[in-house]
Design a protein around this motif. Structure first.
Motif: not given
Length: 615
Positions: A113-119, A78-82, A43-47, A31-35
């Motif tokens: 598993f939660t992280y911030t994506l920069f794009g 481009n993934v951080y705040d893991v 930035e997106a915050r992804i769970i 399961q993925y949740k994108l905000a």
């Protein structure tokens, strides 16, 4: 994919008491949740939630490559705040075994598993996020867990107001959860979020939809869709119908906003289209060319697929020997469909498509020394691959798009002249044998040997098929375009006959000098011993201030003239002679444009080739 094999072996090694529960648990969806709480800063915050896991550390990865791209892109950069927690919210230990992923230890069967994506690159390869939209290539966006590749996936989006979802993922009844049957399909599903403008229609019992972000008018989009409908019909006519899209729907995921980068990327039931050109004027035609090319891919490469790309491996560069066919033949048909759809006239088709193909094949050094198969194998180094060291590709390489299209053109004309058949029949036969049977993936991907075998079947001449592949596909013999195009009343000629040229690229400098790009084999500058980054200071005592100055200088000379060039090179400043050549640029023109008579036979041949095939 290697990961599938290793996962299967790992399961077989488990004690018998564990085997049944794990087989049942293996169907628990990822399961993925994108905000997008900080979209303005890209930035997106992804769970990502991985449940019902076997004991032991979980390996979470970002892809290193992407379907339709053949170089490495290292999306983990481009993934951080893991962070990672278990089902009770306890913080888990996360370590970094390599640059591409994370090891999560101490879980209770669940890892959140939660992280911030920069794009901030909107195209078919990366992720582009801002306050207006999010254009997401999934390998650049979603982390995945090793060993769970066959599990279904569910994706939900916390959408800003006014945004909707465009994707080939399958929505639930409420359009709130978007689903994929496995990792391969998930990764192959580009998704656009924003204020989509939607146009949808029925074609042969299938839903075709165009979901568009653009700044133009509804009327401009309507006109663009009307042209797209014609292209869809012409493509279907070649293969005898549309593919069986997995969910009965094909989606053009289109982003034509100013901040986008020009790209087109094929996918199984959709295509990602990005361009900063508007849907009006010349830009609309350029965009439509990408639509035509990418839609043809829903047969060629997505379903009629080379065996050496199946299944796609997300952790390495994927090399194929068949991109001359997968991309090159698609390049040929992408332009041909525009002619058959009436978007091009004969003159425009010659100018926009045939001239570029023939010129590249006959004037560039690469096709004279390497085969289409060898050009295909270069894709991991050239397909949007990044490198900082110079290369000599100007003298050794021609894109598999062009060298494939050049051979598709030659083969089509030869089949029509010698065998009373055509490339459409060849493509249709390949489709029936290697493309029509599917189950989220091709049942019978082809090899190079298959492509030759089917050509022998279509021509009923296996000797010709073998000779064509030896000379033009695994070899590098050049087609005789003069003879091949003449029956269609088309002429290959010098585009600038009699004009003297350096045959070189010049970059003009503030001090009125000019810096050379890579000099081509056999060109005046190459033969004079000049190389890239050499600086031309004077030509016969005159400064090469700008392009107009140089052109005026050349207009006073003729091919064969010797001029004196003062050059600043790595070994100092010197003056040397350069023998000018005739401009080598070639063009293809209709006989009528060249003042030649067009016979009835030529007119008939041309119509059989270029006229509409849609009923």
């Amino acid at each position: 994919m290697i990961m599938r094999k290793s996962a299967a072996l790992w399961l077989l090694a488990l004690p018998l008491a564990f085997s049944q529960p794990i087989q049942v648990q293996a169907q628990a969806p990822v399961q993925y949740k994108l905000a997008f709480p900080n979209a303005v800063h890209h930035e997106a915050r992804i769970i990502a939630t991985f449940q019902e896991l076997p004991a032991g550390p979980l390996q979470v990865r970002m892809a290193r490559s992407s379907p339709g791209r053949y170089a490495l892109h290292e999306f983990a950069k481009n993934v951080y705040d893991v962070q990672a927690t278990d089902s009770k919210g306890n913080t888990l230990t996360v370590s970094r075994p390599d640059p591409y992923g994370w090891t999560v230890a101490g879980h209770d069967g669940t890892v959140i598993f939660t992280y911030t994506l920069f794009g901030d690159r909107t195209d078919g390869t990366y992720a582009g996020i801002d306050a207006r939209h999010a254009h997401l290539n999934i390998p650049a966006t979603l982390a995945y867990a090793q060993g769970l590749e066959q599990r279904p996936a569910q994706v939900t989006f916390a959408l800003p107001q006014g945004w909707t979802v465009a994707s080939q993922l399958r929505p639930n009844a409420a359009n709130e959860v978007w689903m994929a049957p496995n990792l391969q399909y998930l990764m192959d599903s580009p998704t656009s979020l924003g204020a989509q403008q939607v146009r949808s229609w029925q074609e042969q019992g299938k839903t075709i939809e165009m979901q568009v972000l653009h700044e133009g008018t509804p009327a401009e989009l309507d006109a663009y869709v009307a042209q797209t409908k014609k292209v869809v019909k012409e493509a279907a006519a070649i293969f005898g119908g549309l593919p069986e899209y997995d969910f009965g729907r094909y989606t053009f995921v289109a982003n034509y906003l100013p901040q986008t980068s020009s790209d087109g990327m094929e996918h199984r039931n959709s295509t990602s289209l990005t361009s900063n050109r508007p849907l009006r004027g010349p830009g609309a035609l350029d965009n439509l060319g990408t639509v035509s090319h990418e839609f043809f891919h829903s047969w060629n490469v997505e379903r009629l697929r080379p065996q050496d790309l199946e299944p796609f491996d997300f952790q390495r560069a994927n090399m194929s020997s068949n991109l001359w066919f997968a991309e090159g033949f698609t390049q040929y048909y992408g332009e041909l469909l525009l002619r058959r759809a009436g978007v091009y006239t004969d003159e425009q088709y010659c100018q926009e498509a045939l001239s570029g193909i023939v010129d590249a094949m006959l004037t560039m050094p690469g096709p004279k020394r390497y085969s289409p198969v060898q050009m295909s194998q270069q894709a991991p180094f050239v397909d949007a691959a990044a490198a900082i060291d110079p290369s000599n590709r100007s003298n050794t390489y021609l894109s598999y798009y062009y060298i494939g299209a050049g051979n598709a053109l030659a083969l089509d004309l030869e089949l029509r002249q010698r065998f009373k058949t055509d490339l459409d029949t060849y493509m249709r036969t390949l489709w029936q044998q290697h493309g029509a049977q599917q189950n989220y993936a091709p049942a019978k991907p082809y090899t190079l040997r298959d492509l030759q075998r089917v050509l022998g079947e279509v021509t009923k001449d296996t000797t010709f098929a073998g000779q064509f592949f030896r000379q033009h596909i695994t070899g590098h013999a050049l087609p005789n375009y003069d003879a091949l195009l003449a029956p269609a009343g088309l002429l290959v000629r010098r585009a600038h006959a009699g004009q003297a040229s350096f045959e070189a690229r010049l970059q003009f400098n503030p001090d009125s000098s000019a810096t050379l790009g890579t000099t081509l084999l056999g060109s005046p500058c190459y033969l004079a011993g000049l190389d890239r980054e050499d600086v031309v200071v004077k030509l016969d005592g005159q400064k090469p201030t700008n392009a107009k100055t140089v052109q005026t200088f050349l207009s006073t000379h003729k091919p064969g003239d010797v001029i004196q060039a003062e050059v600043r090179a790595r070994d100092g400043v010197r003056t040397l002679p350069i023998t000018l050549q005739e401009n080598s640029d070639l063009e293809v023109v209709p006989f009528e444009q060249a003042g030649r008579p067009l016979s009835k036979a030529q007119k008939k041949f041309r119509a059989a080739w270029l006229a509409s095939k849609a009923k």
